[in-house]
Design an enzyme around this catalytic site. Sequence first.
Site, PDB file in Angstrom:
ATOM      1  N   LYS A  22       0.770  -1.175   0.048  1.00 63.56           N
ATOM      2  CA  LYS A  22       0.011   0.100  -0.023  1.00 63.56           C
ATOM      3  C   LYS A  22       0.907   1.410   0.051  1.00 63.56           C
ATOM      4  O   LYS A  22       0.732   2.164  -0.725  1.00 63.56           O
ATOM      5  CB  LYS A  22      -1.002  -0.008   1.108  1.00 63.56           C
ATOM      6  CG  LYS A  22      -1.461   1.261   1.589  1.00 63.56           C
ATOM      7  CD  LYS A  22      -2.381   1.381   2.770  1.00 63.56           C
ATOM      8  CE  LYS A  22      -1.475   1.573   4.089  1.00 63.56           C
ATOM      9  NZ  LYS A  22      -1.352   2.961   4.499  1.00 63.56           N
ATOM     10  N   ASN A  23       1.790   1.325   0.960  1.00 59.64           N
ATOM     11  CA  ASN A  23       2.606   2.531   0.986  1.00 59.64           C
ATOM     12  C   ASN A  23       3.504   2.828  -0.038  1.00 59.64           C
ATOM     13  O   ASN A  23       3.988   3.772  -0.137  1.00 59.64           O
ATOM     14  CB  ASN A  23       3.266   2.337   2.520  1.00 59.64           C
ATOM     15  CG  ASN A  23       2.209   2.574   3.543  1.00 59.64           C
ATOM     16  OD1 ASN A  23       0.916   3.085   3.361  1.00 59.64           O
ATOM     17  ND2 ASN A  23       2.724   2.276   4.806  1.00 59.64           N
ATOM     18  N   CYS A 116      -3.710  12.913  12.916  1.00 58.03           N
ATOM     19  CA  CYS A 116      -4.454  11.552  12.766  1.00 58.03           C
ATOM     20  C   CYS A 116      -4.412  10.833  14.048  1.00 58.03           C
ATOM     21  O   CYS A 116      -3.793  11.296  15.086  1.00 58.03           O
ATOM     22  CB  CYS A 116      -4.006  10.817  11.696  1.00 58.03           C
ATOM     23  SG  CYS A 116      -2.589   9.765  11.847  1.00 58.03           S
ATOM     24  N   ARG A 121       1.538  14.277  13.371  1.00 55.37           N
ATOM     25  CA  ARG A 121       1.931  13.999  11.921  1.00 55.37           C
ATOM     26  C   ARG A 121       2.006  15.448  11.123  1.00 55.37           C
ATOM     27  O   ARG A 121       1.262  15.516  10.076  1.00 55.37           O
ATOM     28  CB  ARG A 121       1.243  12.921  11.091  1.00 55.37           C
ATOM     29  CG  ARG A 121       1.327  11.616  11.909  1.00 55.37           C
ATOM     30  CD  ARG A 121       0.503  10.657  11.165  1.00 55.37           C
ATOM     31  NE  ARG A 121       1.333  10.102  10.195  1.00 55.37           N
ATOM     32  CZ  ARG A 121       0.981   9.122   9.177  1.00 55.37           C
ATOM     33  NH1 ARG A 121      -0.549   8.703   9.576  1.00 55.37           N
ATOM     34  NH2 ARG A 121       1.649   8.793   8.225  1.00 55.37           N
ATOM     35  N   PRO A 122       2.915  16.332  11.652  1.00 54.70           N
ATOM     36  CA  PRO A 122       3.082  17.579  10.570  1.00 54.70           C
ATOM     37  C   PRO A 122       3.708  17.450   9.392  1.00 54.70           C
ATOM     38  O   PRO A 122       4.168  16.162   9.109  1.00 54.70           O
ATOM     39  CB  PRO A 122       3.880  18.488  11.628  1.00 54.70           C
ATOM     40  CG  PRO A 122       4.558  17.527  12.566  1.00 54.70           C
ATOM     41  CD  PRO A 122       3.835  16.376  12.755  1.00 54.70           C
ATOM     42  N   LEU A 125       8.297  19.239   7.031  1.00 62.70           N
ATOM     43  CA  LEU A 125       9.712  18.738   6.629  1.00 62.70           C
ATOM     44  C   LEU A 125       9.564  18.822   4.991  1.00 62.70           C
ATOM     45  O   LEU A 125      10.219  19.345   4.135  1.00 62.70           O
ATOM     46  CB  LEU A 125      10.314  17.802   6.971  1.00 62.70           C
ATOM     47  CG  LEU A 125      10.442  17.556   8.438  1.00 62.70           C
ATOM     48  CD1 LEU A 125      11.048  16.106   8.710  1.00 62.70           C
ATOM     49  CD2 LEU A 125      11.485  18.553   8.785  1.00 62.70           C
ATOM     50  N   VAL A 162      14.852  11.535  10.249  1.00 58.80           N
ATOM     51  CA  VAL A 162      14.313  10.561   9.108  1.00 58.80           C
ATOM     52  C   VAL A 162      12.910  10.781   8.873  1.00 58.80           C
ATOM     53  O   VAL A 162      11.997  10.455   9.893  1.00 58.80           O
ATOM     54  CB  VAL A 162      14.842   9.009   9.183  1.00 58.80           C
ATOM     55  CG1 VAL A 162      13.943   8.259   8.179  1.00 58.80           C
ATOM     56  CG2 VAL A 162      16.446   8.996   9.344  1.00 58.80           C
ATOM     57  N   VAL A 164      10.061   9.289   6.130  1.00 61.45           N
ATOM     58  CA  VAL A 164       9.645   8.503   4.854  1.00 61.45           C
ATOM     59  C   VAL A 164       8.741   9.468   3.945  1.00 61.45           C
ATOM     60  O   VAL A 164       9.172   9.707   2.841  1.00 61.45           O
ATOM     61  CB  VAL A 164       8.879   7.402   5.354  1.00 61.45           C
ATOM     62  CG1 VAL A 164       8.236   6.685   3.951  1.00 61.45           C
ATOM     63  CG2 VAL A 164       9.469   6.302   5.900  1.00 61.45           C
ATOM     64  N   ASP A 306       5.128   0.196  11.861  1.00 63.26           N
ATOM     65  CA  ASP A 306       3.602  -0.362  11.274  1.00 63.26           C
ATOM     66  C   ASP A 306       3.748  -1.780  11.932  1.00 63.26           C
ATOM     67  O   ASP A 306       2.609  -2.301  11.555  1.00 63.26           O
ATOM     68  CB  ASP A 306       3.897  -0.293   9.816  1.00 63.26           C
ATOM     69  CG  ASP A 306       3.587   1.184   9.468  1.00 63.26           C
ATOM     70  OD1 ASP A 306       3.196   1.939  10.362  1.00 63.26           O
ATOM     71  OD2 ASP A 306       3.601   1.479   8.235  1.00 63.26           O
ATOM     72  N   ARG A 398      -8.621  -0.393   4.482  1.00 65.71           N
ATOM     73  CA  ARG A 398      -7.739   0.617   4.031  1.00 65.71           C
ATOM     74  C   ARG A 398      -6.358   0.095   3.578  1.00 65.71           C
ATOM     75  O   ARG A 398      -5.619   0.300   2.708  1.00 65.71           O
ATOM     76  CB  ARG A 398      -7.550   1.762   5.121  1.00 65.71           C
ATOM     77  CG  ARG A 398      -8.635   2.599   5.393  1.00 65.71           C
ATOM     78  CD  ARG A 398      -8.349   3.802   6.271  1.00 65.71           C
ATOM     79  NE  ARG A 398      -7.532   4.601   5.486  1.00 65.71           N
ATOM     80  CZ  ARG A 398      -6.878   5.696   5.895  1.00 65.71           C
ATOM     81  NH1 ARG A 398      -7.434   6.166   7.126  1.00 65.71           N
ATOM     82  NH2 ARG A 398      -5.831   6.672   5.498  1.00 65.71           N
TER      83      ARG A 398
HETATM   84  C1  EPZ Z   1       4.862   6.508   6.455  1.00 59.35           C
HETATM   85  O1  EPZ Z   1       4.342   7.670   7.091  1.00 59.35           O
HETATM   86  C2  EPZ Z   1       3.869   5.724   6.421  1.00 59.35           C
HETATM   87  N1  EPZ Z   1       2.651   6.097   5.510  1.00 59.35           N
HETATM   88  C3  EPZ Z   1       3.454   5.147   7.739  1.00 59.35           C
HETATM   89  O2  EPZ Z   1       2.398   4.075   7.582  1.00 59.35           O
HETATM   90  C4  EPZ Z   1       4.696   4.713   8.463  1.00 59.35           C
HETATM   91  O3  EPZ Z   1       4.211   4.342   9.764  1.00 59.35           O
HETATM   92  C5  EPZ Z   1       5.897   5.947   8.296  1.00 59.35           C
HETATM   93  O4  EPZ Z   1       5.836   6.175   7.087  1.00 59.35           O
HETATM   94  C6  EPZ Z   1       6.884   5.473   9.296  1.00 59.35           C
HETATM   95  O5  EPZ Z   1       7.239   4.248   8.648  1.00 59.35           O
HETATM   96  C7  EPZ Z   1       2.634   5.879   4.177  1.00 59.35           C
HETATM   97  O6  EPZ Z   1       3.576   5.606   3.505  1.00 59.35           O
HETATM   98  C8  EPZ Z   1       1.506   6.186   3.394  1.00 59.35           C
HETATM   99  P1  EPZ Z   1       7.333  10.017   8.552  1.00 59.35           P
HETATM  100  P2  EPZ Z   1       4.675   9.406   6.979  1.00 59.35           P
HETATM  101  O7  EPZ Z   1       7.409  11.175   7.638  1.00 59.35           O
HETATM  102  O8  EPZ Z   1       5.496   9.436   5.869  1.00 59.35           O
HETATM  103  C9  EPZ Z   1       7.404  13.151  12.006  1.00 59.35           C
HETATM  104  C10 EPZ Z   1       0.290   2.669   8.037  1.00 59.35           C
HETATM  105  O9  EPZ Z   1       0.025   2.197   8.835  1.00 59.35           O
HETATM  106  N2  EPZ Z   1       7.166  14.162  10.856  1.00 59.35           N
HETATM  107  O10 EPZ Z   1       8.608   9.021   8.281  1.00 59.35           O
HETATM  108  O11 EPZ Z   1       3.885  10.048   7.428  1.00 59.35           O
HETATM  109  C11 EPZ Z   1       6.047  12.595  12.011  1.00 59.35           C
HETATM  110  O12 EPZ Z   1       4.900  13.033  12.843  1.00 59.35           O
HETATM  111  C12 EPZ Z   1       1.186   4.196   8.000  1.00 59.35           C
HETATM  112  O13 EPZ Z   1       0.266   2.456   7.046  1.00 59.35           O
HETATM  113  C13 EPZ Z   1       7.304  15.676  11.118  1.00 59.35           C
HETATM  114  O14 EPZ Z   1       7.337  15.976  12.248  1.00 59.35           O
HETATM  115  O15 EPZ Z   1       5.885   8.997   8.293  1.00 59.35           O
HETATM  116  C14 EPZ Z   1       6.518  11.259  12.656  1.00 59.35           C
HETATM  117  O16 EPZ Z   1       6.634  11.203  13.956  1.00 59.35           O
HETATM  118  C15 EPZ Z   1       0.756   5.028   9.408  1.00 59.35           C
HETATM  119  N3  EPZ Z   1       7.237  16.310  10.149  1.00 59.35           N
HETATM  120  C16 EPZ Z   1       7.929  11.030  12.074  1.00 59.35           C
HETATM  121  O17 EPZ Z   1       8.307  12.259  11.493  1.00 59.35           O
HETATM  122  C17 EPZ Z   1       6.960  16.086   8.677  1.00 59.35           C
HETATM  123  O18 EPZ Z   1       7.093  16.971   7.774  1.00 59.35           O
HETATM  124  C18 EPZ Z   1       8.201   9.999  10.778  1.00 59.35           C
HETATM  125  O19 EPZ Z   1       7.013  10.268  10.105  1.00 59.35           O
HETATM  126  C19 EPZ Z   1       7.112  14.927   8.527  1.00 59.35           C
HETATM  127  C20 EPZ Z   1       7.124  13.865   9.512  1.00 59.35           C
END
Ligand code: EPZ
Length: 419
Positions: A22-23, A116, A121-122, A125, A162, A164, A306, A398
């Site tokens: 999915k991701n 969410c 989840r801001p 970045l 980091v 994603v 996850d 989902r």
């Molecule tokens: C992706 O979310 C995945 N979603 C998530 O899967 C997964 O848990 C996550 O990566 C970590 O592996 C999708 O790919 C659609 P991050 P993402 O940016 O990209 C903070 C599932 O169940 N952050 O790596 O949103 C953030 O709040 C989902 O399938 C900022 O502060 O994750 C978190 O604490 C849930 N500012 C941390 O970084 C930003 O601009 C890591 O988030 C971006 C992120």
Amino acid sequence: MDKLAIIGGRPLYGEIPISGAKNSALKVMAASLLCEEALTLTNVPRLADVDMLLRLLEQHGVEAMFEGSTLSLTAGTITSTEAPYDLVRKMRASFNVLGPLLAREGKAKVSLPGGCAIGARPVDLHLKALEAMGAKIELDEGYVFAEAPGGLKGAVVSLPFVSVGATEHTMLAAVLAKGATTIENAAREPEITDLANCLNAMGAKVSNAGQATITIEGVDRLHGASHAVLPDRIETGAYVMAVGATGGELTLTGTDASLLGAALPVLEEAGLIIENGENMLRVKQPRERCKAVNIVTQPFPGFPTDLQAQFMALMTTADGVSTIKETIFENRFMHAPELSRMGAKISVDGQTATVRGVERLKGAPVMATDLRASMSLVIAGLCAEGQTMVNRVYHLDRGFERLEEKLQNCGALIERVKD
Ligand code: EPZ
């Protein structure tokens, strides 16, 4: 709202085909906005989140054709550069259309996704990366207004931690920028490499995806391509853990144990026997109960957040005490009180949960507020004594393709109850 009724206590035996991730699918689908020609994606899972993004892409002018698991997307003309609140708020990955729209059309208006259930989840970045590439960004009335009339320019994007999403979003924008972009402290998840492979098949020049520093040489245009979405490592891990909880033996096809990263040695330490084959893995649980193991969630190749909820379900009946530390999201233990309703012994202190394994869980009505938490309740239900009713199945729809069917084929007593 549909529910899942599960009668637990039956080991799982059989074969489960693993779907596309999915991701990864959601990000490569957004890449279709970057060129006029068709992007044909295979191994796309039929999931509610994929349908949601399709609706948004169609709204931008993308023509879509879905046949089986093959999805063809053609963005001949972008008819709208606006992504409305209603389509972005329901699924955060929709926000990733911002970069491609900006790169191709020089402007975009995209709703902010909002918080969410698992954390705030801001997207700061993401926005900083686009600004570093020369975008002018304003926030007003819950929307991001972005402009880059002369096109985006390559830049050094150094992520303070980091992310994603920010790594993927920067890649999606930088492929059409003028000059080179370097992403420092980039995420290394397999989905990042998959996106890079898809973009490169479209004519982009992305190097070193999967490593901490990614470089992207911008090109003038991208062309149509075909790309197979990588297998879903979270679905893979979830079924491996289901066997750990119920006992039995499963063959998972269309996947690979190496995608599990740090989860693989942890599961082996817990007592599971995992054999990797060609495009398949076999897992069995020879012991009555798993061994308790401690984990800390980390970006890839660490233990994935996850899979944390599903691992907690496995540990509820393990032999011993395990600690589970969540370091990625601030509110990702909502499954703990639900598992406790089934007899699990879990105490949560800040970002650490301590799980004291019990011999047996007892079925109960339960409810979760996110996708992976819901899967942890399914795993608990499969091994519990008696009936478990998992409410709010729409979370599972989902992200887990044909969940009941896959489990029923392996002997589970699980049924969808329509409301
Ligand atoms: C992706 O979310 C995945 N979603 C998530 O899967 C997964 O848990 C996550 O990566 C970590 O592996 C999708 O790919 C659609 P991050 P993402 O940016 O990209 C903070 C599932 O169940 N952050 O790596 O949103 C953030 O709040 C989902 O399938 C900022 O502060 O994750 C978190 O604490 C849930 N500012 C941390 O970084 C930003 O601009 C890591 O988030 C971006 C992120």
